[in-house]
Design a protein around this motif. Structure first.
Motif, short mmCIF file in Angstrom:
data_model
loop_
_atom_site.label_atom_id
_atom_site.label_comp_id
_atom_site.label_asym_id
_atom_site.label_seq_id
_atom_site.Cartn_x
_atom_site.Cartn_y
_atom_site.Cartn_z
N ARG A 110 10.90 11.05 2.09
CA ARG A 110 10.18 11.82 3.11
C ARG A 110 8.70 11.86 2.81
O ARG A 110 7.88 11.84 3.73
N ARG A 111 8.34 11.91 1.55
CA ARG A 111 6.91 11.92 1.20
C ARG A 111 6.25 10.60 1.61
O ARG A 111 5.14 10.60 2.15
N VAL A 112 6.94 9.51 1.35
CA VAL A 112 6.40 8.20 1.72
C VAL A 112 6.31 8.07 3.25
O VAL A 112 5.31 7.63 3.80
N ALA A 113 7.39 8.47 3.94
CA ALA A 113 7.41 8.38 5.40
C ALA A 113 6.35 9.28 6.03
O ALA A 113 5.67 8.88 6.98
N HIS A 114 6.19 10.48 5.49
CA HIS A 114 5.17 11.40 6.02
C HIS A 114 3.77 10.84 5.80
O HIS A 114 2.89 10.99 6.65
N LEU A 115 3.57 10.20 4.65
CA LEU A 115 2.26 9.62 4.36
C LEU A 115 1.97 8.46 5.31
O LEU A 115 0.87 8.32 5.82
N ALA A 116 3.00 7.62 5.55
CA ALA A 116 2.83 6.50 6.47
C ALA A 116 2.53 7.01 7.87
O ALA A 116 1.65 6.47 8.57
N TYR A 117 3.22 8.06 8.29
CA TYR A 117 2.98 8.64 9.62
C TYR A 117 1.57 9.21 9.69
O TYR A 117 0.85 9.02 10.67
N ALA A 118 1.16 9.92 8.63
CA ALA A 118 -0.17 10.53 8.62
C ALA A 118 -1.27 9.49 8.74
O ALA A 118 -2.34 9.77 9.29
N ALA A 119 -1.01 8.27 8.25
CA ALA A 119 -2.02 7.21 8.26
C ALA A 119 -2.14 6.52 9.62
O ALA A 119 -2.99 5.64 9.79
N LEU A 120 -1.29 6.90 10.59
CA LEU A 120 -1.38 6.31 11.93
C LEU A 120 -2.67 6.73 12.62
O LEU A 120 -3.26 7.77 12.30
N PRO A 121 -3.12 5.95 13.62
CA PRO A 121 -4.30 6.36 14.39
C PRO A 121 -4.01 7.62 15.21
O PRO A 121 -2.84 7.89 15.54
N PRO A 122 -5.03 8.40 15.55
CA PRO A 122 -4.82 9.65 16.29
C PRO A 122 -4.03 9.49 17.58
O PRO A 122 -3.22 10.36 17.92
N TYR A 123 -4.24 8.39 18.31
CA TYR A 123 -3.51 8.24 19.57
C TYR A 123 -2.01 8.13 19.34
O TYR A 123 -1.19 8.54 20.18
N ALA A 124 -1.61 7.59 18.18
CA ALA A 124 -0.18 7.49 17.85
C ALA A 124 0.40 8.88 17.58
O ALA A 124 1.51 9.20 18.00
#
Length: 285
Positions: A210-224
């Motif tokens: 979950r930490r890795v997935a949350h970090l990957a999600y957080a790194a998405l562009p704002p529109y995503a």
């Protein structure tokens, strides 16, 4: 098998930016970010979900993507071309159906292949740079241009593929109106937040995945983030977390990490000699 290709640098070679970057452990975070981004294209994600049991095989899909990236980056020219031919053959046999219009379409349509390609390259470049890999703007442009080679392998015309940061940014701006977080994207999002696993591994899922997935999600562009309807942390916080995670993962000796199957980098160094060892610091050489 690689021994018969001794001295063959492959499609990229040790002097490429990709060669130095793709051995970095943050490529795993980047791969999950790419999945999040790819799922926002309804025709692309429909093709994935209708042709595979994503919930059962998402890890396998990530591993196959990693194997393709490793083979095309570090494998012999023959191995890379063979991997590309295999992908093109599989794609040519698959189709998806739009539930709204009833339209059937091939998953190898150029527009769909281009979205997958650009989402991956953008994610690799974004996550690695933001996590501390020392890459100049010129080197970033060179990295994007190098990947016209992999675009050709999956069936795209390299001339129609973005070759620098400006071209990539213009492409995303053009495609954004087509993106949406439909039911299929929600399914991918749900899976990535909480993949089904053996009960004994549930603590590890909570602690690590979950930490890795949350970090990957957080790194998405704002529109995503807007499309998924879940805001990300402040950019400075995301950058700090990416840098901390990158620093931690890079403390694991590369030789130890590279021993994990399928050992693309180890085999490349056997083929080309120890001087071909990937390392980000060589980018400034």
């Amino acid at each position: 098998m690689e021994a018969s290709h001794a001295g063959d640098p492959g499609l990229f070679g040790p002097s490429s930016v990709a060669w130095q970057m793709h051995g970095d452990p943050m490529m795993w975070v980047a791969g999950i970010r790419a999945l999040y981004l790819q799922a926002l294209h309804p025709r692309v994600v429909r093709g994935v979900l209708q042709n595979s049991d994503f919930r059962r095989d998402a890890w396998g899909r990530l591993m196959r993507t990693a194997d393709f990236v490793g083979t095309t980056t570090y494998g012999s020219t023959e191995a890379a071309e063979r991997a590309g031919a295999r992908v093109r053959k599989i794609h040519s046999m698959l189709a998806a159906k739009d539930p709204g219009t009833g339209e059937r379409y091939g998953v190898d349509e150029p527009d769909l292949l281009l979205w997958v390609h650009c989402a991956e390259i953008d994610s690799y470049l974004h996550v690695l740079r933001r996590s501390g890999v020392p890459l100049t703007d010129a080197q970033a442009d060179r990295y994007i241009a190098e990947h016209r080679v992999t675009a050709r392998l999956v069936g795209l015309d390299p001339g129609g593929v973005p070759g620098d940061r400006a071209g990539l940014a213009a492409y995303f701006e053009k495609v954004r109106p087509e993106l949406t977080a439909g039911p299929e994207a929600r399914e991918v999002d749900d899976f990535l937040q909480s993949p089904p696993i053996h009960p004994l591994l549930i603590p590890a899922r909570a602690l690590l995945w979950r930490r890795v997935a949350h970090l990957a999600y957080a790194a998405l562009p704002p529109y995503a983030h807007e499309l998924y309807g879940r805001p990300g942390p402040p950019p400075a916080t995301v950058t700090r977390r990416l840098r901390c995670t990158g620093t931690l993962l890079r403390c694991v000796p590369a030789r130890l990490r590279w021993q994990l199957p399928p050992k693309h980098i180890i085999r490349a160094m056997s083929r080309l000699g120890p001087g071909s060892r990937p390392a980000p610091y060589k980018l400034g050489a």
